[in-house]
Structures are given as structure tokens and as C-alpha cells.
Design an enzyme around this catalytic site. Sequence first.
Site, PDB file in Angstrom:
ATOM      1  N   GLU B  50       0.822  -1.218   0.000  1.00  0.00           N
ATOM      2  CA  GLU B  50       0.000   0.000   0.000  1.00  0.00           C
ATOM      3  C   GLU B  50       0.854   1.265   0.000  1.00  0.00           C
ATOM      4  O   GLU B  50       0.478   2.279  -0.576  1.00  0.00           O
ATOM      5  CB  GLU B  50      -0.957   0.013   1.190  1.00  0.00           C
ATOM      6  CG  GLU B  50      -2.108  -0.989   1.081  1.00  0.00           C
ATOM      7  CD  GLU B  50      -1.757  -2.363   1.635  1.00  0.00           C
ATOM      8  OE1 GLU B  50      -0.559  -2.608   1.943  1.00  0.00           O
ATOM      9  OE2 GLU B  50      -2.676  -3.192   1.759  1.00  0.00           O
ATOM     10  N   PHE B 112     -11.647  -6.927  13.723  1.00  0.00           N
ATOM     11  CA  PHE B 112     -10.552  -7.379  12.858  1.00  0.00           C
ATOM     12  C   PHE B 112     -10.232  -6.302  11.825  1.00  0.00           C
ATOM     13  O   PHE B 112     -11.113  -5.782  11.160  1.00  0.00           O
ATOM     14  CB  PHE B 112     -10.948  -8.687  12.159  1.00  0.00           C
ATOM     15  CG  PHE B 112      -9.901  -9.180  11.199  1.00  0.00           C
ATOM     16  CD1 PHE B 112      -8.658  -9.602  11.667  1.00  0.00           C
ATOM     17  CD2 PHE B 112     -10.150  -9.206   9.834  1.00  0.00           C
ATOM     18  CE1 PHE B 112      -7.692 -10.033  10.781  1.00  0.00           C
ATOM     19  CE2 PHE B 112      -9.181  -9.639   8.942  1.00  0.00           C
ATOM     20  CZ  PHE B 112      -7.948 -10.063   9.419  1.00  0.00           C
ATOM     21  N   LYS B 162     -17.540  -0.519   5.485  1.00  0.00           N
ATOM     22  CA  LYS B 162     -17.979  -1.509   4.490  1.00  0.00           C
ATOM     23  C   LYS B 162     -19.488  -1.455   4.256  1.00  0.00           C
ATOM     24  O   LYS B 162     -19.950  -1.598   3.124  1.00  0.00           O
ATOM     25  CB  LYS B 162     -17.567  -2.906   4.952  1.00  0.00           C
ATOM     26  CG  LYS B 162     -17.741  -3.963   3.878  1.00  0.00           C
ATOM     27  CD  LYS B 162     -17.107  -5.288   4.273  1.00  0.00           C
ATOM     28  CE  LYS B 162     -17.171  -6.268   3.105  1.00  0.00           C
ATOM     29  NZ  LYS B 162     -16.548  -7.549   3.446  1.00  0.00           N
ATOM     30  N   MET B 474      24.355   8.559   3.384  1.00  0.00           N
ATOM     31  CA  MET B 474      24.213   9.884   3.979  1.00  0.00           C
ATOM     32  C   MET B 474      24.424   9.831   5.497  1.00  0.00           C
ATOM     33  O   MET B 474      25.072  10.704   6.074  1.00  0.00           O
ATOM     34  CB  MET B 474      22.838  10.480   3.642  1.00  0.00           C
ATOM     35  CG  MET B 474      22.679  11.926   4.069  1.00  0.00           C
ATOM     36  SD  MET B 474      23.948  13.007   3.342  1.00  0.00           S
ATOM     37  CE  MET B 474      23.066  13.647   1.921  1.00  0.00           C
TER      38      MET B 474
END
Lengths: 160, 568
Positions: B50, B112, B162, B474
Amino acid sequence: MQDNLHVERRVISVIVKNEASVLSRITDLFSGRGYNIESLTVAPVPDSEYSRLTIATSGSVRVIEQITKQLHKLIPVLRVYEHTDLVEKEMAMIKFPLNESLSDIETLCNVYNGKIVNVGKDVVIAMVADEPHRIGFFLEAIKRFNPKEIVRGGTVALER
Amino acid sequence: MQISGAQMVIEALIAEEVEVIFGYPGGAIMNVYDEIYKQNKFQHILSRHEQAAVHSAEGYAKKSGKVGVSLITSGPGFTNAVTGLADAYMDSIPMVVISGQVPMSLIGTDAFQEIDAVGISRSCTKHNYLVTDAADLPRVMKEAFYIASTGRPGPVHIDIPKDVTAQIAEFNYPKNISLDTYKPTTKGNVRQIKKAIDAIEKASRPLLYLGGGIINANATEQVREFASMCGIPAVETFMGRGVMGDSNPLRIGMLGMHGNYASNMAISECDLVIGIGVRFDDRVTGKLSEFAKNADIIHVDIDPASISKLVNAHYPIVGDVKNVVTEFIALAKNKIKSEKYVPWLDSIAKLDKLHPLSYKEDSDRIKPQWVVERIGELLGDDANISTDVGQHQMWTAQFYPFSRPRQFMSSGGLGTMGYGFPAAIGVKRADPSRTSINITGDGSILMNIQELMTSVIYKLPVINVILNNNYLGMVRQWQTLFYDDRKSETVLEEQPDFKMVSEGFGGIGYRVTTKEEFDAALKDAIEKDVVAMIEVIVDRDENVMPMVPAGGSLFNMMLPSNSTEGSK
């Protein structure tokens, strides 16, 4: 603008849309950017879809300017007023044991635009409404009456 | 018409003329994915993470100038996307990110894959919504695109439970929109603009300080015209690379922590700063009290909160950069005489001669700066360049010859390692005719290397040029300079065989140790037109120079010891 580091107290009013999580947007802004909130009150503006928040804060001139700009940047914020000339009031309620001198308490409350508003079995409740710094004086003065509980309402303000 | 919340999302994206979205499905967003399956109006690109989906949408948005769209599920889908949201927020990239949420009845029950998504995204988006009724969706979608793309652009997050995507409601997509509480100021104050032009006329050493806001406002042309008309020299910020075009004689270079000597000295010596679309970032200004200390400051920006946030602006102008600079041009005509600034330009040219941007060639080892320069020589305008974050990023900003806006895509504000590859995929989707190159390091490339799969499957080839120094370069540089060279956890002795990794996904790979091999590899990769990894073994101990140590003054730069030798 390193010049102005002097920290001063400011009262800011914010008119926001009444919608879910709008208060979190404001408080998250303050915590996320490290600004200080001394007091915050909120209530709906009558006959509108807006609410008014009154925030007492403190910071340097630059911080205060950033606070107002960042507040204004939030999408649901309609207006931000940074008050300079204002009438500011705060309310406080105090619970005393009933065995304290009611007339002394009543007299003191009168001086701060207040009175005894409730008398119960063991306690009496008084209220005052005045400028925040005067509320401070009042709370100092009533210590001798052994207050059991004190609640301050937070500041509200209107531009003159 | 009565349709489901999921269908509304699709219809709204079509109405907004979205041609591609980047996403990843999951439980809470399945209703929307079912509608994606049924439609063929826009493409869905399945990223492999994602975070990468959001970065790809950012790359697409930055290249195309359109709003980037990303679609993800609840819980971990959303939390993975947060880095992308924060990145887009810091770099002002217009984005709409839509996430699924657990059904309304389960919100607050630790269900969940439940997380308080809008609570998390609040501080890293321009605005966000939790949609609790499908009837609100048309308005919310319209507002999201409007807010993302107007004013100072930024990401907008929409969280949809949902059951709301399943709910049927009336769909009427608003044509126009007006928000009482959101009205960006686009036209600059006329009096302030006049005052600014007067100040420029009076100044003897004015300097344009140009940033990414110019690119967002599509105002490059106007800014170039204004600069050349008035003969005023310009420095660019990291985000403003490409604004002037590197061949422009008025361009001095990039300023800031890794800016060139002449740029940092010019801003320290000028008597008027004309800041346009900039935000006085700490990586640009160094020590604030010493920044442009001899100068008055004109600051043009669309975001009022950017003005006088860090440095007091004597001439604040809130407005769209394009509008304001167009006004500048009209007022400056016949008023500002470019000859006046010739001595100032000459003195800057002398500064540049004194310490030009440079590096020292080495016959045994490839210098990382050479690789960047070489890509520039071979491809120049024909490539769009993305980077990850670190030394390679700064070398790219210093040594690539950018000629146009939206040629350089890099994570400037947030500094997100793992940005470059997925962003380059989005760039390739937006501009398929040009070669999409991601200049990266051996540290950064491993964050989002899974995007090899996306690149292969969607035939969006990216050439990843890995400047491999077996260090987190760096951080290693800072350790060398400021921590007595104690290389704490920055030595990457064991790295994968990048060629094999690429081949494992269906791409191609090269490992090069000489300049000839590099040229051959780049040529071959462009011809094969498939995702590539070109691992270049470079001089390990090279530092990015010049350097202004964090919090130091811009005029106190560390310079390369060989500063008068190198090739540039």
C-alpha cells in the site's frame, strides 16, 4: 523575527462547522505543533450550523500569528478572531461544607457576580462569573471556607 | 439514480476523469473492488504494497499535474499507506486516498483490521472524511478532489465503512462546488504587488529564490520570463529543480544544505530576496538568524501560513504564483532595467568560478556524481528522474541537468526512502514516451523492491540505477563528519545480487564497475524496455559536498578539498 520572543496570553475565538471530529482537528493542531492551550470552551452558535470555540493560549507574537493562520487553514474553520480588545468572562462553581458561614460566602460571591445556587443536606454550591484573573483571586479568597470541589468553566470572550 | 456506495465511488472517479488508480484490495474495501472489476473506464494498477501504491499515485500526480488516486483496505492496508499520505502532505501533492473501514456497527469494538484511520491521518492530510452515510458520498468525493487540487495542494483521505459501500442511496454528482469555510486566496493584493515591484526597482542585488510551489502552480514560464525580463539571478530549492532550466544563464544553482557555493553566498549577500513558492525549510535556510541577513524579503505563496512562519516577510503576498508573477511582469515592464544588475551577476559568476560544483575523478573507481552526470549527458530532457533518499538524491539534484518542471520527482519534505521506485512507475504511467529513471542507493532500493512485480506486469519499465557504496551513505557521511567516523549500523557489507533479484521478477539486471560497462548497460536497458536494475559499484567514501552542517550558516560551507579541480 527573532526579535519578538516575549510570551503573552491571547484569547482566540474560532468559528467552526458543526461536524464530527472538528474538535479533534483543533486540539490535534495545538498538540502537533507544540502550542499551548490554557483553556478551551465550545458551544453551538444559535441558529446556525457553526460552533464557537474560545481558546486561551500563550506564545510569542510569531507563535500566535502561526496559531491563527494554522487554525484558519483547517477546512471546517470559518473564521478566526485573535482578540486584542475584548470582554472576557469565566464561570466557576464551588462546593462548600454546610457548616461554613453561608453569609460570608454569599457576600464574597456577590463581589464576583455570584451567589449560592444550591443548598443540599451537607453541602452548598456557589457560582461566580467574572474575568478569569478575578476568578483566580476569588478562589484564593475562599480557601478559608474549605471548598470541597471547584470547577472552572473556561474562558469565553467577545470583541468590544 | 439509486446506486450503492461502492458504485458511487466508481461513478465519482469517472466524473473526475480519473484514468488510473493505484491500490491493493482487502476485506473492508471489497465492495468497491467488485465494482472495479465490472467497469472499464479507468485502469487499476495493483501495486505490491500500500505504501508503494500511494507513492506511485504521487509520482503520477506530480508528473501529470492531475490528482493521484489510491485505493486501500482498512487496518494494515491503511497504516501502510500513512507514509505515502505524509509524504504527499509534506510535498504538497494533490491526492485522494480512499480506504475501507470495518462496518459502522463494529467501529470502536477493536474489530478485525480496525484502526481509527481518520484519527491517524488527521495530522498528515490536508483534510479527511469518515463517511457514515452513502448519501454523503457524492458530496464528499467532489469536495475531496476540489480540496486536494486547489489552494496549496495536498492529500485528502476518505475512510468508508464496508456497510456504507453496500448502502443504496441517491447519486447526483455535484457539478460545481463552493465551500463557505474554504476559499483559497488566488489573486495577490495589488498594493502589496506594487510595493514589491518598487522594492525590486530600488534593490541593487535582488535574488529570486524559487521553489516547488511554482511547479504546482504551472508558473514556470512566467517565472522564467520575469527573471529574464528583469535580469535577476535565481537560486532554486531542491523542490524547485527544473523551474529555471539548467541552461538558463540566470540560474546560479540550488541553495541549502547541499547547495553550490555561489547560490549560498548569493543569498547571504543579496539585498532583496524574492521568494516564490517556497517555505524557508530548515534544509534551505540553515541558521535562521543568519539567513539572507542583509536582505528584505518578498514572499509569494498560496499558503498564508507559510508566510512569516520562520523568516519575517517584509512584502508578504498571498496568492497563486502564476497570477502574482503575471502581475509582476506587467508592472515591471519598462520599470526595471536589467542592466542595473549586471555588476551583481558578475560578482556571482566570480563566486561560482571560485568554488564550482565539482568532484574529483578517479581512474580506478566510478564516482557516483559521474553516473548522474552521464545519465544527464545521454538522456537529458528525454528522461524523467526519480530518486530515493540519501546521498544519491543530493548528487542527482546537484548534477543532473534538469531542463523542465515535473522532470524531477523526489521526496523532499518527508525524506522517504522507498519513494523513488514506485513513484517512477507512476511517472512512467503519466509520461510513457520518456524513459523513467530511478536513481537510488543500495539502502533505499530495498524499501519497496517488491514493485519490480508491478513494473513487469503493467509494462511500466523503470530503470533503477543503484549507486552502490555498501553504506547507508548519507548517515555514514554524518557519522564520518560528526561522530568520529563511528559507522553505527550503516555498513551494508552483504547486499543481494540485484541482477538476480531483477531477473527473478522478470526484469533485467547489470552489475557495472567501469564507465564503459555503465554506458552499455544503460543503452541495453533502454532498448530492452523492461524493468532494469543497474547496480553501479561506486567510490564508497565519497561525500556530498558542499555541505552546511545542520543549524549552521549558509555562508559557512564545507567544501570539497579538490574544489578547483573536478570536471564541472
